[in-house]
Design an enzyme around this catalytic site. Sequence first.
Site, PDB file in Angstrom:
ATOM      1  N   ASP A 178       0.787  -1.324   0.117  1.00 30.45           N
ATOM      2  CA  ASP A 178      -0.060  -0.184  -0.097  1.00 30.45           C
ATOM      3  C   ASP A 178       0.872   1.026   0.138  1.00 30.45           C
ATOM      4  OD1 ASP A 178      -3.175   0.434   0.709  1.00 30.45           O
ATOM      5  OD2 ASP A 178      -2.223   2.061   1.199  1.00 30.45           O
ATOM      6  N   ASP A 205       3.455   2.424  -3.978  1.00 31.11           N
ATOM      7  CA  ASP A 205       2.493   2.295  -5.296  1.00 31.11           C
ATOM      8  C   ASP A 205       2.605   0.777  -5.912  1.00 31.11           C
ATOM      9  OD1 ASP A 205       0.802   2.638  -7.429  1.00 31.11           O
ATOM     10  OD2 ASP A 205       0.905   4.722  -7.395  1.00 31.11           O
ATOM     11  N   ASP A 226      -8.294  -5.228  -4.258  1.00 29.61           N
ATOM     12  CA  ASP A 226      -9.125  -4.617  -3.797  1.00 29.61           C
ATOM     13  C   ASP A 226      -8.854  -3.220  -3.898  1.00 29.61           C
ATOM     14  OD1 ASP A 226     -11.903  -5.133  -2.583  1.00 29.61           O
ATOM     15  OD2 ASP A 226     -11.051  -3.463  -1.417  1.00 29.61           O
ATOM     16  N   CYS A 305     -16.113  -2.799  -3.427  1.00 28.61           N
ATOM     17  CA  CYS A 305     -17.412  -2.329  -2.917  1.00 28.61           C
ATOM     18  C   CYS A 305     -18.236  -1.415  -3.296  1.00 28.61           C
ATOM     19  CB  CYS A 305     -17.392  -1.847  -1.157  1.00 28.61           C
ATOM     20  SG  CYS A 305     -16.201  -0.372  -1.288  1.00 28.61           S
TER      21      CYS A 305
END
Length: 421
Positions: A178, A205, A226, A305
């Site tokens: 991350d 990144d 995700d 999501c």
Amino acid sequence: MLHDFLFNEDGIIGAGTIKSEIEKEKIPLKSELTKLIVKAHALSHQDLIPQSKRQMITPRYIRINTLKTTLQESISQFVRSKYTLVPTLDLTTPDTFAVDPTVPDLLAFSPIKEGRLHLNDQIKQGHVVMQDKPSVMAALALQCPPNSIVMDACAAPGMKTLALAGMMNNSGVLFAVDRDRIRLGTLVSLGEKHGIKNVKAIERDFLEIDPFGDEGFGDVQYMLLDPSCSGSGIINNLDALLKLISEEELLLEYKMIQYNKHGHPIKEQTLNQKYEILKFASNQKALLSHALKFPKLSRLVYSTCSVNKEENEDVVQAILDEHPDWGLEKIFEKWERRGLESYTFGDCCVRTDPKQDLMTGFFIACFVRKANTVSPINQVDKTNGNDKSKAEETTNKVEPNKKRKPQRQRQNKPRKRAKMN
């Protein structure tokens, strides 16, 4: 936190800047809540939401950390803590909980007066993890066995990383990548609390990660991606309670653009919504395209999501067109809600619906490399120099259309690494 402040008897659990700022507005917040109660001719805030909309309030899901305890031991502990085990997910009574019928090692708790749940010793000691159900499903779909080499490409704040580590039984290597230092720090802290030992946290990144670098990334076999998305599948319990509007208006406010079975929008998106969603989709395609370059990668789970097809089926279609050596595998075969029928691969994908499934709206797809093929940018095996020929598509793989699209690159970020001991 605002929900706890307004509706939980114990108020906000813990301390911090956000809690202090909310409590500064105590009088106007309580005043507005009282106005809503009067407007609705209700006896209390619990009566604000009509019965027809109560199913929009999702349970609080808790995953068992199998590295520290078992499902049965955890259930016994919660019962001793004065929670009542019930046979179904009808959790309209405070302090009730149930075993989730579809996902292993997952409990569902009533969201009503949930404040004391945060103070439970099992949560404090890392024996259980508060984690949304579809988030657990995405990790399960990866099916990474112990001693494998896995990467969580957009890992922070780390809930899926924790679930993957449990599936791997703390063995093998789990890269957690991350670019956000603060969120990655949260991941590291959570890992220590929950007994995770196989995670290597990488502050970078994901698009900067070299699939053929000398840091072990080229050995990654399984990957979970995700990425950032519009969050259009998220239904917030607080908003469901406070908004005295129709269900259609509630869904529209959350930008849940609904589609019929042919993939056509029921209500047209605004220009701002379209622009925002397409920005997310462009980044999602770039991340997925980069992920499929890893030479030893055999399985990748893509999840969002979001309920927007632009971020889900459209992204999957574009990637299948770019990477003909990859297909989709059907996951959670008994799950009722699948991808949109207008796509040939729709049945391979999973969608979740907040109202019908009592969870966040989610999309999950599982990419698998076709038998005996390697990354298209490296048709020669770097370990021995032998050419690898492509084989025919295997069972449950979907053949994409043959198109190529340019890949998008992102700016470089500082390269740093933090390890969990």
